[in-house]
Design a protein around this motif. Structure first.
Motif, PDB file in Angstrom:
ATOM      1  N   GLY A  89       1.159  -1.335   0.126  1.00 13.51           N
ATOM      2  CA  GLY A  89       0.029  -0.158  -0.249  1.00 13.51           C
ATOM      3  C   GLY A  89       0.684   1.183  -0.247  1.00 13.51           C
ATOM      4  O   GLY A  89       2.258   1.408  -0.626  1.00 13.51           O
ATOM      5  N   ASN A  90       0.436   2.486   1.172  1.00 16.50           N
ATOM      6  CA  ASN A  90       1.224   3.548   1.351  1.00 16.50           C
ATOM      7  C   ASN A  90       2.846   3.111   1.674  1.00 16.50           C
ATOM      8  O   ASN A  90       3.347   4.140   1.335  1.00 16.50           O
ATOM      9  N   GLY A  91       2.934   1.932   2.339  1.00 16.65           N
ATOM     10  CA  GLY A  91       3.530   1.902   2.639  1.00 16.65           C
ATOM     11  C   GLY A  91       4.265   2.015   4.062  1.00 16.65           C
ATOM     12  O   GLY A  91       5.253   2.076   5.063  1.00 16.65           O
ATOM     13  N   THR A 147       2.949   0.999   7.201  1.00 15.66           N
ATOM     14  CA  THR A 147       3.360  -0.171   8.204  1.00 15.66           C
ATOM     15  C   THR A 147       4.832  -0.707   7.562  1.00 15.66           C
ATOM     16  O   THR A 147       5.394  -0.923   8.697  1.00 15.66           O
ATOM     17  N   GLU A 205       3.521  -7.538  -3.420  1.00 12.61           N
ATOM     18  CA  GLU A 205       2.371  -6.587  -3.522  1.00 12.61           C
ATOM     19  C   GLU A 205       2.544  -7.191  -5.400  1.00 12.61           C
ATOM     20  O   GLU A 205       3.369  -7.176  -5.561  1.00 12.61           O
ATOM     21  N   VAL A 212      -0.661 -12.360  -4.502  1.00 10.77           N
ATOM     22  CA  VAL A 212      -0.672 -13.509  -3.130  1.00 10.77           C
ATOM     23  C   VAL A 212      -0.190 -15.206  -3.586  1.00 10.77           C
ATOM     24  O   VAL A 212       0.339 -15.546  -2.916  1.00 10.77           O
ATOM     25  N   ASP A 232      -2.153  -6.718   5.446  1.00 14.79           N
ATOM     26  CA  ASP A 232      -3.115  -5.936   5.082  1.00 14.79           C
ATOM     27  C   ASP A 232      -3.279  -6.071   4.042  1.00 14.79           C
ATOM     28  O   ASP A 232      -3.042  -4.560   3.304  1.00 14.79           O
TER      29      ASP A 232
HETATM   30  C1  LIG Z   1      -4.446  -1.558   2.445  1.00 16.99           C
HETATM   31  S1  LIG Z   1      -3.478  -1.965   1.273  1.00 16.99           S
HETATM   32  C2  LIG Z   1      -1.887  -1.694   2.678  1.00 16.99           C
HETATM   33  C3  LIG Z   1      -1.417  -0.682   3.747  1.00 16.99           C
HETATM   34  C4  LIG Z   1      -0.039  -1.057   4.464  1.00 16.99           C
HETATM   35  N1  LIG Z   1      -0.245  -1.476   5.242  1.00 16.99           N
HETATM   36  C5  LIG Z   1       0.170   0.495   4.098  1.00 16.99           C
HETATM   37  O1  LIG Z   1       0.086   0.928   5.229  1.00 16.99           O
HETATM   38  O2  LIG Z   1       0.161   1.757   3.631  1.00 16.99           O
HETATM   39  C6  LIG Z   1      -3.376  -3.061   0.972  1.00 16.99           C
HETATM   40  C7  LIG Z   1      -2.113  -3.591  -0.148  1.00 16.99           C
HETATM   41  O3  LIG Z   1      -2.290  -4.770  -0.751  1.00 16.99           O
HETATM   42  C8  LIG Z   1      -2.339  -4.656  -1.897  1.00 16.99           C
HETATM   43  N2  LIG Z   1      -2.726  -6.230  -2.091  1.00 16.99           N
HETATM   44  C9  LIG Z   1      -4.478  -7.100  -2.091  1.00 16.99           C
HETATM   45  N3  LIG Z   1      -4.876  -7.606  -3.111  1.00 16.99           N
HETATM   46  C10 LIG Z   1      -3.151  -8.311  -3.494  1.00 16.99           C
HETATM   47  C11 LIG Z   1      -3.040  -9.481  -3.730  1.00 16.99           C
HETATM   48  N4  LIG Z   1      -3.699  -9.950  -4.355  1.00 16.99           N
HETATM   49  N5  LIG Z   1      -1.610  -9.840  -4.663  1.00 16.99           N
HETATM   50  C12 LIG Z   1      -0.804  -9.109  -4.292  1.00 16.99           C
HETATM   51  N6  LIG Z   1      -1.263  -8.267  -3.179  1.00 16.99           N
HETATM   52  C13 LIG Z   1      -2.553  -7.297  -2.988  1.00 16.99           C
HETATM   53  C14 LIG Z   1      -2.884  -3.605  -2.828  1.00 16.99           C
HETATM   54  O4  LIG Z   1      -2.424  -3.693  -4.296  1.00 16.99           O
HETATM   55  C15 LIG Z   1      -2.912  -2.435  -1.878  1.00 16.99           C
HETATM   56  O5  LIG Z   1      -1.858  -2.154  -1.510  1.00 16.99           O
END
Ligand SMILES: C[S@@+](CC[C@H](N)C(=O)[O-])C[C@H]1O[C@@H](n2cnc3c(N)ncnc32)[C@H](O)[C@@H]1O
Ligand code: NI
Ligand code: NI
Lengths: 162, 162
Positions: free
Chosen positions: B38-40, B42, B59, B80, B101
């Protein structure tokens, strides 16, 4: 201090300052302005803590969570450098509370933007009205006031008119 | 409770659970996995609290803040459902800490996703390893553990292997 820590401090401070400012301005009759809707989280919070008050949202492009999208007739769509002067003509200096979270990731750009937008925001506030901002503002006639206890200094600012 | 309140609770709980899990797994030699950059925020926090440990990020598409972008050789790019099985071949069951997340705004979709991804995550953890998740997971061999005091129940979950 991680970006997560800084972000939490900012969110917690916004909430604390909004709660505080809503309370302090509860008796003022004028509208509330939210500058910058974004995801709509602070707007959602403002609706919750100020259920009886008229909240207008200034935003370039609506992209909020469906839960937190204002009704059309409470959106002032466009660049704030256009919509704020238009709001001054429409409402006069009556705003009871203005919240601004317009900044992006570039700290230097945020300062330049705050300098430019401050004189455009300033005339909108009613006497006794409060301005809550995530960035330090550059007002000539407003007074910076103390933060509530649960806000983190430097993460949020409150200014009072009159 | 506003969306701002819920969001703050989630961030605060993520931080509390990550701090707790990092401490609990400090003596395990295996890598740390961050699922969803995500935003990075965590990820940035994890780097700060686990400076000596190898952190790999899973990711689909890197779109993080420049401050919080992992080095290329620590990114497992792709879905994933492909990259986690590949990681199992590469690392075996050695992960000391996995943080996920991956969810979006749709709660029902998040539950379905958690059900599907749980058996893919489960074999990666080392004995004694911990999994921290923003969504309830559906593991068969891991044990849900108590949250640290400053986490909000329901906003974060911790599971232990072995
Ligand atoms: C809610 S954000 C994470 C935020 C991060 N924890 C932060 O603090 O900035 C979820 C991330 O999971 C990735 N994502 C969701 N489903 C995915 C998948 N099946 N495979 C890879 N990445 C995935 C999305 O692209 C997104 O960038
Ligand atoms: Ni809601
Ligand atoms: Ni940084």
């Amino acid at each position: 201090m991680s970006r997560l820590d800084i972000f939490i401090n900012r969110m917690v401070s916004q909430r604390a300052c909004l709660n505080h400012a809503a309370e302090q301005t509860a008796d003022l009759p004028g509208p509330v302005f939210e500058l910058g809707l974004g995801n709509g989280r602070t707007y959602h919070h403002m609706c919750e803590i100020m259920p009886g008050r008229d909240i207008f949202v200034f935003e370039r492009a609506i992209a909020s969570h469906p839960d937190s999208t204002p009704p059309d007739d409470h959106v002032l769509l466009g660049d704030v450098f256009d919509t704020l002067p238009a709001a001054l003509e429409r409402f006069g200096p009556t705003a009871s509370l203005i919240h601004a979270d317009l900044g992006g990731h570039n700290a230097q750009k945020n300062v330049a933007f705050a300098r430019k937008i401050s004189p455009v925001i300033e005339p909108l506030l009613a006497p006794g009205g409060l301005m809550v901002s995530s960035d330090r503002m550059f007002f000539t006639g407003l007074t910076e006031t103390d933060l509530p206890r649960d806000a983190v200094p430097g993460r949020c600012f409150i200014y009072r008119a009159g």
